[in-house]
Enzyme design. Sequence first.
Site, PDB file in Angstrom:
ATOM      1  N   ASP A   1      43.736   9.957  26.774  1.00  0.00           N
ATOM      2  CA  ASP A   1      43.677  10.338  25.352  1.00  0.00           C
ATOM      3  C   ASP A   1      43.173   9.196  24.478  1.00  0.00           C
ATOM      4  O   ASP A   1      43.751   8.891  23.428  1.00  0.00           O
ATOM      5  CB  ASP A   1      45.060  10.799  24.879  1.00  0.00           C
ATOM      6  CG  ASP A   1      44.991  11.665  23.623  1.00  0.00           C
ATOM      7  OD1 ASP A   1      43.886  12.158  23.304  1.00  0.00           O
ATOM      8  OD2 ASP A   1      46.035  11.860  22.973  1.00  0.00           O
TER       9      ASP A   1
ATOM     10  N   THR B   1      57.271  11.086  17.222  1.00  0.00           N
ATOM     11  CA  THR B   1      57.487   9.639  17.244  1.00  0.00           C
ATOM     12  C   THR B   1      58.203   9.197  15.974  1.00  0.00           C
ATOM     13  O   THR B   1      57.849   9.623  14.872  1.00  0.00           O
ATOM     14  CB  THR B   1      56.151   8.889  17.367  1.00  0.00           C
ATOM     15  OG1 THR B   1      55.445   9.382  18.514  1.00  0.00           O
ATOM     16  CG2 THR B   1      56.380   7.402  17.539  1.00  0.00           C
TER      17      THR B   1
ATOM     18  N   LYS C   1      59.773   7.640  21.051  1.00  0.00           N
ATOM     19  CA  LYS C   1      59.015   8.880  21.225  1.00  0.00           C
ATOM     20  C   LYS C   1      59.889   9.877  21.985  1.00  0.00           C
ATOM     21  O   LYS C   1      60.335   9.609  23.102  1.00  0.00           O
ATOM     22  CB  LYS C   1      57.721   8.644  21.999  1.00  0.00           C
ATOM     23  CG  LYS C   1      56.922   9.932  22.238  1.00  0.00           C
ATOM     24  CD  LYS C   1      55.635   9.672  22.986  1.00  0.00           C
ATOM     25  CE  LYS C   1      54.571   9.119  22.077  1.00  0.00           C
ATOM     26  NZ  LYS C   1      54.071  10.117  21.084  1.00  0.00           N
TER      27      LYS C   1
ATOM     28  N   GLY D   1      52.724  15.076  17.785  1.00  0.00           N
ATOM     29  CA  GLY D   1      51.646  15.595  18.622  1.00  0.00           C
ATOM     30  C   GLY D   1      52.120  16.797  19.415  1.00  0.00           C
ATOM     31  O   GLY D   1      53.243  17.272  19.250  1.00  0.00           O
ATOM     32  N   GLY D   2      51.248  17.276  20.297  1.00  0.00           N
ATOM     33  CA  GLY D   2      51.578  18.459  21.073  1.00  0.00           C
ATOM     34  C   GLY D   2      52.683  18.239  22.082  1.00  0.00           C
ATOM     35  O   GLY D   2      53.326  19.194  22.533  1.00  0.00           O
ATOM     36  N   PHE D   3      52.922  16.978  22.448  1.00  0.00           N
ATOM     37  CA  PHE D   3      53.900  16.697  23.499  1.00  0.00           C
ATOM     38  C   PHE D   3      55.013  15.766  23.049  1.00  0.00           C
ATOM     39  O   PHE D   3      55.733  15.220  23.875  1.00  0.00           O
ATOM     40  CB  PHE D   3      53.199  16.101  24.726  1.00  0.00           C
ATOM     41  CG  PHE D   3      52.218  17.045  25.350  1.00  0.00           C
ATOM     42  CD1 PHE D   3      52.638  18.053  26.201  1.00  0.00           C
ATOM     43  CD2 PHE D   3      50.867  16.935  25.072  1.00  0.00           C
ATOM     44  CE1 PHE D   3      51.741  18.930  26.768  1.00  0.00           C
ATOM     45  CE2 PHE D   3      49.960  17.813  25.631  1.00  0.00           C
ATOM     46  CZ  PHE D   3      50.390  18.820  26.493  1.00  0.00           C
ATOM     47  N   GLY D   4      55.143  15.581  21.756  1.00  0.00           N
ATOM     48  CA  GLY D   4      56.236  14.729  21.332  1.00  0.00           C
ATOM     49  C   GLY D   4      56.214  14.392  19.858  1.00  0.00           C
ATOM     50  O   GLY D   4      55.238  14.659  19.147  1.00  0.00           O
TER      51      GLY D   4
ATOM     52  N   GLY E   1      54.875  10.097  13.574  1.00  0.00           N
ATOM     53  CA  GLY E   1      53.810  10.790  14.299  1.00  0.00           C
ATOM     54  C   GLY E   1      54.313  12.059  14.961  1.00  0.00           C
ATOM     55  O   GLY E   1      55.492  12.172  15.315  1.00  0.00           O
TER      56      GLY E   1
END
Length: 363
Positions: free
Chosen positions: A163, A48, A65, A43-46, A41
Amino acid sequence: MNVPINLSSFQSQIWQQTKLAQLCGQQKLFHERYEVLRMIGRGGFGVTFLARDVSLPGQPPCVIKQLLPKVSDPSVLAKVRSRFQLEAQMLAKLGNHSQIPMLLDYFVAEGEFYLVQEYVRGVHLVKLVRRCGCLSEKALKSFLNNILPLLDFIHNNGVIHRDIKPQNIICCQDDGRLVLIDFGAVKEVIAQTKDTSDSTTTTHFVGTVGFAPPEQFSLRPTFGSDIFALGVTCLYLLTGKAPLEFSTNPQTGELKWADAVELSDSLAEILGKMLKVSVNKRYKSARAILAALELEPHRTQLANCMVANHQPISDKAGINQEERNLSEFCPPAAKAAITIREWKQRRRRKQQGYHNHIIPSLS
């Protein structure tokens, strides 16, 4: 550092930014215990990754993560580290719930923040809808009755998820339970960092466009923000349409969704209140929605009772009209009491008539 030649530009960027990506498929362990398998995965902040904890018996799988961006300023790092630990401890407390992944570890290494959580085997709701189709009204009620107690638990612990969306709800492969992942509180810690190159504080929105309500964009999320996001998630489960595919009322900003679904009036009213743009008009708690759902099957019957027309009772019945109306909605014991009272009144009247008939004949 040599970048592998078989990577796409996107993968190459991640490979250069994250140490975990460079360890994928390598013999070298991360943090002296984790074998990094693959990225699952971004996303904008990490980012995974799926990994294996080789220090434990059976080498169980886990999720690591890596939060972004990296904090390089020592003064900022100390502040962020403190908040990160507080939020991670709260996440560990929430992880005691069966529908939240257990937090196994958290640490800071070279300015990078890491969370290690239980790996949940299953598929998120977007994949489930694509495979099996949209939910019926009955299935949606089952979904809400399953997820709302979890949301109530989270809010009772003072946490706002920030979220909620179909991608962050996993249907567990083992037992079918719904698991909520990717809490936003820890991400917000990393997002609120100060850029030492100027005097401004950079604060980033945490959430997903379309699922987040207006107050969340203003960086003032409430428990009601999660309720709105859950309502939008319900729309996706019913229609398979992303929130940005719905048009909005230009005057109120409300989503125009009613024509896209087939719901009973009572359930549509519940969903409509979850989706109110104004936080003051939304449900205040998950428990309030559960109470509305519990009442929902009986609302039609109650509505019919409220508007029922009753035939007038003749004076010979010897009972008040209001009392007769109430008797139709009373418990069996109360109805029996009214019936006995009516019988006694009829008997008294009959005896009075007999008395009036007999006494004159004797005089």
